[in-house]
Design a protein around this motif. Structure first.
Motif, PDB file in Angstrom:
ATOM      1  N   VAL A  75      -9.403  11.461  -4.948  1.00  0.00           N
ATOM      2  CA  VAL A  75      -8.603  10.773  -4.373  1.00  0.00           C
ATOM      3  C   VAL A  75      -8.857   9.213  -4.736  1.00  0.00           C
ATOM      4  O   VAL A  75      -9.772   8.829  -4.205  1.00  0.00           O
ATOM      5  N   THR A  76      -8.113   8.401  -5.342  1.00  0.00           N
ATOM      6  CA  THR A  76      -8.158   7.077  -5.486  1.00  0.00           C
ATOM      7  C   THR A  76      -7.291   6.217  -4.735  1.00  0.00           C
ATOM      8  O   THR A  76      -6.502   6.918  -3.791  1.00  0.00           O
ATOM      9  N   SER A  77      -7.578   5.018  -4.661  1.00  0.00           N
ATOM     10  CA  SER A  77      -6.541   3.975  -4.053  1.00  0.00           C
ATOM     11  C   SER A  77      -5.271   4.020  -4.616  1.00  0.00           C
ATOM     12  O   SER A  77      -4.175   3.526  -3.966  1.00  0.00           O
ATOM     13  N   HIS A  78      -5.098   4.713  -5.776  1.00  0.00           N
ATOM     14  CA  HIS A  78      -3.652   4.677  -6.438  1.00  0.00           C
ATOM     15  C   HIS A  78      -2.975   6.025  -6.063  1.00  0.00           C
ATOM     16  O   HIS A  78      -1.898   6.342  -6.686  1.00  0.00           O
ATOM     17  N   SER A  79      -3.828   7.135  -5.450  1.00  0.00           N
ATOM     18  CA  SER A  79      -3.254   8.286  -5.571  1.00  0.00           C
ATOM     19  C   SER A  79      -2.201   8.182  -4.386  1.00  0.00           C
ATOM     20  O   SER A  79      -2.173   7.867  -3.153  1.00  0.00           O
ATOM     21  N   ARG A  80      -0.972   9.083  -4.903  1.00  0.00           N
ATOM     22  CA  ARG A  80       0.253   9.225  -4.024  1.00  0.00           C
ATOM     23  C   ARG A  80       0.403  10.583  -3.568  1.00  0.00           C
ATOM     24  O   ARG A  80       0.134  11.549  -4.537  1.00  0.00           O
ATOM     25  N   MET A  81       0.885  10.970  -2.429  1.00  0.00           N
ATOM     26  CA  MET A  81       1.263  12.376  -1.979  1.00  0.00           C
ATOM     27  C   MET A  81       2.206  12.789  -3.039  1.00  0.00           C
ATOM     28  O   MET A  81       1.745  14.192  -3.383  1.00  0.00           O
ATOM     29  N   TYR A  82       3.235  12.292  -3.435  1.00  0.00           N
ATOM     30  CA  TYR A  82       4.192  13.112  -4.251  1.00  0.00           C
ATOM     31  C   TYR A  82       3.667  13.275  -5.677  1.00  0.00           C
ATOM     32  O   TYR A  82       4.267  14.059  -6.538  1.00  0.00           O
ATOM     33  N   THR A  83       2.941  12.500  -6.284  1.00  0.00           N
ATOM     34  CA  THR A  83       2.271  12.738  -7.540  1.00  0.00           C
ATOM     35  C   THR A  83       0.971  13.513  -7.592  1.00  0.00           C
ATOM     36  O   THR A  83       0.578  13.868  -8.601  1.00  0.00           O
TER      37      THR A  83
END
Length: 298
Positions: A75-83
């Protein structure tokens, strides 16, 4: 008169149609407003920090570190729930040597729940010049991957017997397994599956590879049933024989050599018969209680 009634009916029906059209328009406006609000909320969620994965809750790990699981989930700072792909995260976790199963679930609005089931470390086996931890599936770990509780050391086993012993160890409760310091393969004529166990409370146990798992799970009760002095030492030294049934066999007093004592134990004495009966009775009571519990559940 009839003409006046007809005009009245016509005006009434016209007013009713107009009222219905107005009601439909109101419903359409409200519906459109709700839909528009939902779209706005979705867009706000998708394109604001609200949808970024902020929390990762991890459970089920004992030997593999939480840090390593986090790195694997990635999980990175750019990780989004929907992707974020939970399927890919589960596959990466299950590719780890120590992880048997993994599940990753999304928890609205911005959390992941990661649950893992690990392979048990059941013992230490010799590979080249070192003793290394081995898992219940037979895979060997690097020493750096080992946990603090690695189980008993396995000695003198050939590949076939070692594989079977590892399978049986996985069936023994962890707290009992951790009380075993060493298991040695010691076959004899007529008993090619004989093993000797050395426990942390200084009691030796003679057993059979094929039955040791079903019997050793009762070891704590068997150990407690033996007579001890105020210091906790056995009043009469001996070993537990689980090869057939369950018996405490005192060492012979005529020799100081334990291995010879075990082969030449005095049989038929009242003291030995009593000790054997006490341990067998303990095992029988445990079995009876277990059967009663099954009957109640049924």
């Amino acid at each position: 008169m009839a003409e006046n009634v007809s005009k009245f009916d016509s005006k009434y029906l016209k007013a009713k149609r107009i009222a219905r059209r107005r009601q439909r328009r109101r419903i359409q406006v409200v519906g459109f407003g709700i839909l528009l609000l939902i779209i706005i909320l979705i867009l706000l969620y998708m394109f604001t920090p609200l949808s970024k994965v902020k929390h990762v809750y991890i459970s089920g790990n004992d030997n593999i570190s939480t840090k390593e699981i986090r790195q694997t989930v990635n999980v990175t700072s750019h990780s989004r729930m929907y992707t974020f792909s939970t399927g890919k995260a589960e596959k990466k976790l299950e590719d780890k040597t120590m992880i048997k199963r993994a599940s990753v679930h999304k928890q609205f609005p911005n959390s992941l729940a990661v649950k893992v089931a690990e392979y048990q470390i059941v013992g230490l086996v010799k590979r080249k010049d070192n003793y290394v931890p081995i898992l219940e599936n037979g895979k060997v770990l690097d020493k750096d991957d080992a946990g603090e509780d690695n189980g008993p050391v396995l000695t003198n086993f050939n590949k076939e017997k070692e594989k079977y012993m590892i399978s049986e160890l996985s069936k023994i409760p962890k707290d009992v397994r951790s009380s075993i310091s060493e298991i040695s393969y010691q076959p004899e004529k007529g008993n090619v599956n004989q093993i000797k166990l050395y426990t942390s409370d200084d009691i030796q146990v003679l057993g059979n590879i094929r039955t040791i798992a079903s019997k050793m799970k009762y070891y704590p009760q068997m150990s407690e049933s033996l007579e001890r002095d105020e210091s906790g030492n056995l009043k009469r030294s001996g070993y537990i024989d689980l090869t057939v049934g369950a018996a405490f066999v005192p060492y012979s007093e005529n020799t100081s050599d334990q291995s010879n004592s075990e082969k030449n134990v005095k049989e038929g004495s009242d003291h030995e018969d009593k000790a054997k009966d006490e341990l067998q009775n303990t095992l029988n009571k445990i079995d009876k209680n277990k059967d009663k519990g099954k009957e109640k559940n049924n």
